[in-house]
Write a protein that holds these residues in place. Structure first.
Motif, mmCIF file in Angstrom:
data_model
loop_
_atom_site.group_PDB
_atom_site.id
_atom_site.type_symbol
_atom_site.label_atom_id
_atom_site.label_comp_id
_atom_site.label_asym_id
_atom_site.label_seq_id
_atom_site.Cartn_x
_atom_site.Cartn_y
_atom_site.Cartn_z
ATOM 1 N N ARG A 1 -10.073 -1.446 7.458
ATOM 2 C CA ARG A 1 -11.308 -1.598 8.237
ATOM 3 C C ARG A 1 -11.199 -2.745 9.225
ATOM 4 O O ARG A 1 -11.701 -2.647 10.359
ATOM 5 C CB ARG A 1 -12.489 -1.813 7.287
ATOM 6 N N LEU A 2 -10.555 -3.835 8.812
ATOM 7 C CA LEU A 2 -10.362 -4.950 9.737
ATOM 8 C C LEU A 2 -9.461 -4.534 10.890
ATOM 9 O O LEU A 2 -9.703 -4.927 12.050
ATOM 10 C CB LEU A 2 -9.769 -6.150 8.994
ATOM 11 N N TYR B 1 -7.363 -18.833 0.454
ATOM 12 C CA TYR B 1 -6.770 -17.499 0.409
ATOM 13 C C TYR B 1 -5.815 -17.351 -0.779
ATOM 14 O O TYR B 1 -5.888 -16.388 -1.536
ATOM 15 C CB TYR B 1 -6.000 -17.212 1.703
ATOM 16 N N GLU C 1 -1.169 -5.142 -2.850
ATOM 17 C CA GLU C 1 -2.565 -5.122 -2.442
ATOM 18 C C GLU C 1 -3.402 -4.278 -3.408
ATOM 19 O O GLU C 1 -2.953 -3.235 -3.897
ATOM 20 C CB GLU C 1 -2.673 -4.543 -1.020
ATOM 21 N N ARG D 1 -11.549 -2.776 13.317
ATOM 22 C CA ARG D 1 -12.430 -3.712 14.017
ATOM 23 C C ARG D 1 -11.678 -4.465 15.114
ATOM 24 O O ARG D 1 -12.186 -4.614 16.237
ATOM 25 C CB ARG D 1 -13.035 -4.698 13.020
ATOM 26 N N ASP E 1 -9.335 -2.304 -3.171
ATOM 27 C CA ASP E 1 -10.355 -2.916 -2.315
ATOM 28 C C ASP E 1 -9.710 -3.630 -1.134
ATOM 29 O O ASP E 1 -10.222 -3.584 -0.006
ATOM 30 C CB ASP E 1 -11.204 -3.902 -3.113
ATOM 31 N N GLY E 2 -8.584 -4.283 -1.405
ATOM 32 C CA GLY E 2 -7.876 -4.974 -0.337
ATOM 33 C C GLY E 2 -7.356 -4.016 0.718
ATOM 34 O O GLY E 2 -7.384 -4.306 1.919
ATOM 35 N N LYS E 3 -6.862 -2.876 0.290
ATOM 36 C CA LYS E 3 -6.390 -1.861 1.244
ATOM 37 C C LYS E 3 -7.524 -1.410 2.156
ATOM 38 O O LYS E 3 -7.350 -1.302 3.377
ATOM 39 C CB LYS E 3 -5.809 -0.670 0.499
ATOM 40 N N THR E 4 -8.677 -1.149 1.557
ATOM 41 C CA THR E 4 -9.839 -0.730 2.350
ATOM 42 C C THR E 4 -10.229 -1.817 3.339
ATOM 43 O O THR E 4 -10.482 -1.539 4.528
ATOM 44 C CB THR E 4 -11.024 -0.414 1.427
ATOM 45 N N PHE E 5 -10.259 -3.057 2.872
ATOM 46 C CA PHE E 5 -10.633 -4.174 3.745
ATOM 47 C C PHE E 5 -9.662 -4.304 4.917
ATOM 48 O O PHE E 5 -10.088 -4.444 6.075
ATOM 49 C CB PHE E 5 -10.659 -5.479 2.948
ATOM 50 N N ARG E 6 -8.369 -4.265 4.639
ATOM 51 C CA ARG E 6 -7.387 -4.456 5.712
ATOM 52 C C ARG E 6 -7.453 -3.328 6.741
ATOM 53 O O ARG E 6 -7.343 -3.572 7.958
ATOM 54 C CB ARG E 6 -5.984 -4.595 5.134
#
Length: 274
Positions: free
Chosen positions: A139-140, A222, A129, A143, A132-137
């Protein structure tokens, strides 16, 4: 046949299809789905004489998430599957996975190569990952814990399957939505946090000697065809199948075409007596 097995502190629900003496095939679903993702393949393979093992990963489907689990790494899922094979007295199997399930299959093959007769990697990536992907996952994950799965499921349905199939195949879209909405948000969040920390599997995969089928939907947003081609080129003994008129889940979107490719591959690496 439905069954349950206790492995590594988790109870895995799994479905068994086909003759017990048939060559074993373990099929691993992606995120956030369950074992029913593989129903078209389980029926086709068992009818062709294969023994098909289709589990719900810990926290997904009918398999509960162990108490207190906040992060589930790909290696945790893979170790569960090795323990399940032990419970079923299966020494080695063809191991297939889609998306996150493909990454779990990679982890299993790299760390437990003696348990893998061949690999099927569908719509998946071996790359670690990004930041940026780590941050996105992460945060998701936050959520989903706060809001549940429904809003997320509706947002991504036209990426999980090709947008035209959302319209043209409403029963497939409904199945995918049902699986996503039915996933425990705690399990989804734990998997997202674990997947954010996944290693790069490319070096380990390049050293594998087993045959591999790389499959991908032609319109996967994806993990596009270019990613599948790069994975195919990395492997020593690989074939590539691009499934037309499909997105990220070609086994559901175009099951007949996917099953032709899958059975052709299986018959070359683990033929049945038929």
């Amino acid at each position: 046949m439905a069954a349950e097995s206790s492995v590594n502190g988790a109870t895995l629900h799994h479905q068994l299809y086909g003759p017990q003496e048939g060559p074993p095939v373990l099929l691993v679903h992606g995120h956030p789905f369950d074992h029913t993702l593989w129903e078209p393949q389980a029926r086709a393979l068992s009818g062709a004489g294969y023994r098909v093992i289709v589990p719900d990963l810990r926290g997904y489907g009918r398999s509960a998430l162990p108490a207190g689990a906040e992060r589930t790494c790909l290696s945790d899922f893979a170790d569960d599957l090795v323990a399940l094979l032990d419970r079923l007295r299966v020494s080695d199997a063809v191991v297939g996975g889609v998306s996150m399930g493909g990454q779990i299959a990679m982890d299993l093959a790299v760390r437990h190569p003696d348990r893998v007769r061949a690999l099927v990697l569908s719509d998946t990536s071996p790359v670690a990952e990004s930041e940026d992907g780590k941050t996105f996952r992460n945060r998701l994950a936050d959520r989903l814990l706060a809001e549940g799965m429904a809003g997320f499921a509706q947002e991504v349905i036209d990426r999980m399957i090709a947008p035209y199939n959302v319209t043209d195949q409403p029963e497939v879209a409904a199945h995918v939505l049902r699986m996503m909405r039915g996933t425990d948000p705690r399990a989804a969040a734990a998997a997202l946090r674990g997947r954010a920390e996944r290693p790069d599997y490319r070096e380990g995969l390049a050293a594998l000697e087993v045959p591999v089928l790389v499959a991908v939907g032609a319109d996967d947003g994806y993990t596009p065809v270019a990613d599948a081609r790069a994975l195919h080129e990395l492997l020593r003994r690989a074939s590539l199948s691009v499934i037309e008129h499909a997105g990220h889940l070609p086994g559901l979107e175009q099951p007949d075409a996917f099953n032709v490719a899958l059975l052709s591959f299986l018959d070359s690496v683990a033929p049945t007596a038929r």
